[in-house]
Design a protein around this motif. Sequence first.
Motif, PDB file in Angstrom:
ATOM      1  N   ILE A  20       2.156  -2.297  -7.069  1.00  0.00           N
ATOM      2  CA  ILE A  20       1.852  -3.708  -7.343  1.00  0.00           C
ATOM      3  C   ILE A  20       2.993  -4.376  -8.106  1.00  0.00           C
ATOM      4  O   ILE A  20       3.437  -5.475  -7.755  1.00  0.00           O
ATOM      5  N   LEU A  21       3.495  -3.714  -9.157  1.00  0.00           N
ATOM      6  CA  LEU A  21       4.562  -4.311  -9.971  1.00  0.00           C
ATOM      7  C   LEU A  21       5.889  -4.365  -9.214  1.00  0.00           C
ATOM      8  O   LEU A  21       6.709  -5.257  -9.464  1.00  0.00           O
ATOM      9  N   THR A  22       6.100  -3.432  -8.305  1.00  0.00           N
ATOM     10  CA  THR A  22       7.297  -3.495  -7.459  1.00  0.00           C
ATOM     11  C   THR A  22       7.243  -4.718  -6.553  1.00  0.00           C
ATOM     12  O   THR A  22       8.237  -5.449  -6.404  1.00  0.00           O
ATOM     13  N   LYS A  23       6.083  -4.965  -5.971  1.00  0.00           N
ATOM     14  CA  LYS A  23       5.922  -6.130  -5.090  1.00  0.00           C
ATOM     15  C   LYS A  23       5.980  -7.434  -5.876  1.00  0.00           C
ATOM     16  O   LYS A  23       6.535  -8.430  -5.390  1.00  0.00           O
ATOM     17  N   ILE A  24       5.409  -7.448  -7.087  1.00  0.00           N
ATOM     18  CA  ILE A  24       5.442  -8.656  -7.915  1.00  0.00           C
ATOM     19  C   ILE A  24       6.881  -9.059  -8.225  1.00  0.00           C
ATOM     20  O   ILE A  24       7.222 -10.245  -8.277  1.00  0.00           O
ATOM     21  N   ALA A  25       7.731  -8.045  -8.406  1.00  0.00           N
ATOM     22  CA  ALA A  25       9.144  -8.313  -8.709  1.00  0.00           C
ATOM     23  C   ALA A  25       9.912  -8.807  -7.485  1.00  0.00           C
ATOM     24  O   ALA A  25      11.095  -9.158  -7.593  1.00  0.00           O
TER      25      ALA A  25
END
Length: 297
Positions: free
Chosen positions: A137-142
Motif C-alpha cells: 500500500i505504501l509503495t503504491k501511495i508513493a
Amino acid sequence: AAADSLEERQSPLQGSDTEKFSKSSSSRLSNSLLFLLCGLAVFLFGSPYFTIFPTNKNPYYLFALAIVFLIGAFFLRRSNRFRQYQPVAYAFFIASFANLILTLGLFNFLIQRETALQEVVTDKLAQFLAIVLPIIILTKIAGNDLGSIFIKRGNLRAGLTFGLVSFGLFALLALTGVTGLDITLKAIMPAVPGILIFVFANSIMEGLWFRAIFLKRFEPFLAVLLSVLVTSLVFGLAHFGATYVSAAEIASWVAIVSAVGFVAGYVMLKTESIWGSVLFHAGADLLVIIPILESLS
C-alpha cells in the motif's frame, strides 16, 4: 623525463580522479554505516520477536521511528542537495510502519490454537498480512509500481531455475537428517501443506521487508555487493534474539542467517525479481521449521 611521462600515462588514477575515487569510497563507507544503523534501529531495536532491549515490542518507539523517517523523507524531497536520499528514508519509513502494525498485533485474531502446527502457521499468516499489506500500500501511495520492490517477472527463467534447485536441495537436507532428526516422508506428509504455507509466507514477507524495499534504493549509493551486504547484516542481526537457538549458538546463527540473506539479496538483484530469492529462502526455512514442529509435537 620520458620515463616520468610514461609513468604518468600508466597511472590509473591521477589528480582529480584520485580525489574522486577516494571521495566515492569514503562516501560509500559512510552511507553503509548510516543505512546499517537505520536498519538496526528498525529491525533489531524495534524487533517484536524478543525483548532484549527496552525498545523491543514498544509501539511508542516504533511510532516515533516511523514519524522520524517520514518527516525525513518529506524534507529530503525538498532539499536540492540531499534529495537523492529521499527514497531511502521512505523505505525505512515503510519498514518501521510495517513493524508497528506487526507489533500492535492487528491481525492476531486469525491465530488458531487447536494444534501446534495450526498455531505456528496461522501466526505466520498474521505476520505476513501485517508486513506485506503496508509495504504494498505504501509503495503504491508513493507512486511506485510493484516492480520497484521486485514483484515482477524479471529474469524468471534464471530465478526459477536457481530457486527450485536450491529449494529441492534444502528439502532433501531437511529430510535426510542434517537437522539431527530422523524424519520419514510418511511421518511428515500430513504436515506438508502447513509447512509450505509457513515457509513461503515467511520468505515473501522477509524478502519484501528486509530486502526488496531497500536494494534498489541503496544501489545508487553503495553499488550491488555493498547494498546486499548491508541488508544481509541487518537481516542476520535481526535474528540475534531468536528463541529457538541456544545462547552458545547465537553468533553462528547470526552468521548463517546473514549468509542466507546475502545470497537471497544477490539473487533478487541479479534476476530483477523476488521469486528465485523467495524459493531459496523458503528452502532454507525448511531447516528451521521442521525441527521446531518436531519439538512441539
